[in-house]
Design a protein around this motif. Sequence first.
Motif, PDB file in Angstrom:
ATOM      1  N   VAL A 182       0.595  -0.919  11.964  1.00  0.00           N
ATOM      2  CA  VAL A 182       0.777  -1.504  10.636  1.00  0.00           C
ATOM      3  C   VAL A 182      -0.513  -2.236  10.280  1.00  0.00           C
ATOM      4  CG1 VAL A 182       2.082  -3.130   9.238  1.00  0.00           C
ATOM      5  CG2 VAL A 182       3.273  -1.710  10.926  1.00  0.00           C
TER       6      VAL A 182
ATOM      7  N   GLY B  14       0.850  -5.803   5.213  1.00  0.00           N
ATOM      8  CA  GLY B  14       2.194  -5.946   4.678  1.00  0.00           C
ATOM      9  C   GLY B  14       3.267  -5.906   5.740  1.00  0.00           C
ATOM     10  N   ASP B  15       4.514  -5.786   5.270  1.00  0.00           N
ATOM     11  CA  ASP B  15       5.669  -5.707   6.165  1.00  0.00           C
ATOM     12  C   ASP B  15       6.771  -4.940   5.458  1.00  0.00           C
ATOM     13  OD1 ASP B  15       7.073  -7.551   4.435  1.00  0.00           O
ATOM     14  OD2 ASP B  15       5.984  -9.172   5.425  1.00  0.00           O
TER      15      ASP B  15
ATOM     16  N   GLN C  98       3.931  -1.934   2.550  1.00  0.00           N
ATOM     17  CA  GLN C  98       3.475  -1.858   3.941  1.00  0.00           C
ATOM     18  C   GLN C  98       2.573  -0.648   4.123  1.00  0.00           C
ATOM     19  OE1 GLN C  98       6.013  -2.896   7.460  1.00  0.00           O
ATOM     20  NE2 GLN C  98       5.866  -0.717   7.893  1.00  0.00           N
TER      21      GLN C  98
ATOM     22  N   THR D   8       0.599   1.698   6.889  1.00  0.00           N
ATOM     23  CA  THR D   8       0.564   2.108   8.296  1.00  0.00           C
ATOM     24  C   THR D   8      -0.482   3.203   8.474  1.00  0.00           C
ATOM     25  OG1 THR D   8       2.923   1.625   8.560  1.00  0.00           O
ATOM     26  CG2 THR D   8       1.894   3.037  10.223  1.00  0.00           C
TER      27      THR D   8
END
Length: 394
Positions: A270, A273-274, A279, A281
């Motif tokens: 990652v 972000g989350d 996000q 990746t």
Amino acid sequence: MFPFKIAQNRAALLVATAALAAASPALAQETERGALSVEASWTADVIGPVSGGVTRQAEVLDNIDIIADLDLGKAIGWDGATLHGYLLSNNGGIPNDNAGTLQGIDNIEVARQGARLYELWLEAPLGQATTVRAGLYDLNSEFYANDGAGLLINPSFGIGSELAATGPNGPSIFPSTALAVRLSHAWDGGYVRGAVLNAHAGVPGDPDGVDLDFDSGALVIAEAGLTGNLRLSVGVWRYSDDQDDIRDVTPGGAPVQRTAQGVYVSGERVLAGDAASTQVTGFFRAGVSDGDTSPFKGGWQAGVLVERVLKDRPDSAFSVGVQQGYLSSKMRANMAGGGLDASNAETGLEVTYSDRLGDRITLQPDLQVILDPGGESGADPVVVLGLRVTVDLF
């Protein structure tokens, strides 16, 4: 031209499965108890080259997935055990015939259309952190896979071509799996797993069905990795029985027998972000093989997945990927013998965006550019446009 043929066997498969789940009191009871989960989806692609390639024609192809999982802990008190079944049906055109690439352009394309029992396995616990699976099993569901590449449509992002092109009928991956036993052990931050699979893939729905003889030997594969925000893994694979060399022959004219084997590494992280916001990746992987028993000696894939691209659209996603499949020296020699100027690799770029409309429908436009298609140096690049429509049925 957009040829389309409605697959009646698909409709029958879907109706029969839904009717079975609804009509059986035992299955209905397990569903109510939360022991049984069933999901089904229909995917249709319209895809073809708009520049380069063999012919500029779009094809329509589709795919039905029906997946059922029975939690045997809730059903019969066998804690940690699961029975998994997967029905698969594919129909439609073969778009790579129009594109003329070595690695394909669409990951639901099949050479032989029809319905199959794709997976049927039982998983059971062996202690607190170890499990065993046995049955018809897709090795790419747990080996040589990157979640970050899951949105991309080109087949090379599913599993490395140097492994996908092996075996007498391909390894145990889409669309035909093989009987296998898989052992996996996990701990906080890591895992190790291994599997032994019939080298000859085949399932109910294929002309010869499941191969029970293991006359072609076994494919042995092992992988170890780290989990968490940074995911790293390394894997090795080898066939127990020698395979045909793609070029060398004996004095009698039969293919020389060689050991088919390889190794791969992969990583995923990652980057920003989350899960609650946008996000990003990134992923990368690479693999090499013996180069004697398949057209490829290795390859690599890398890319980025951006989830929740639009903050007010939680299912919006964007992905870009780059890949190369390196031709073996023997494949290049075979091409030269046929009068072709072989390149070192076939190279591809893919850009795609996906978003859900309503509760069930997802649209995904897709663009691919393939350089040196078919492994031919100097061949015109192939530009491919596609649209994927996915419908969650239940």
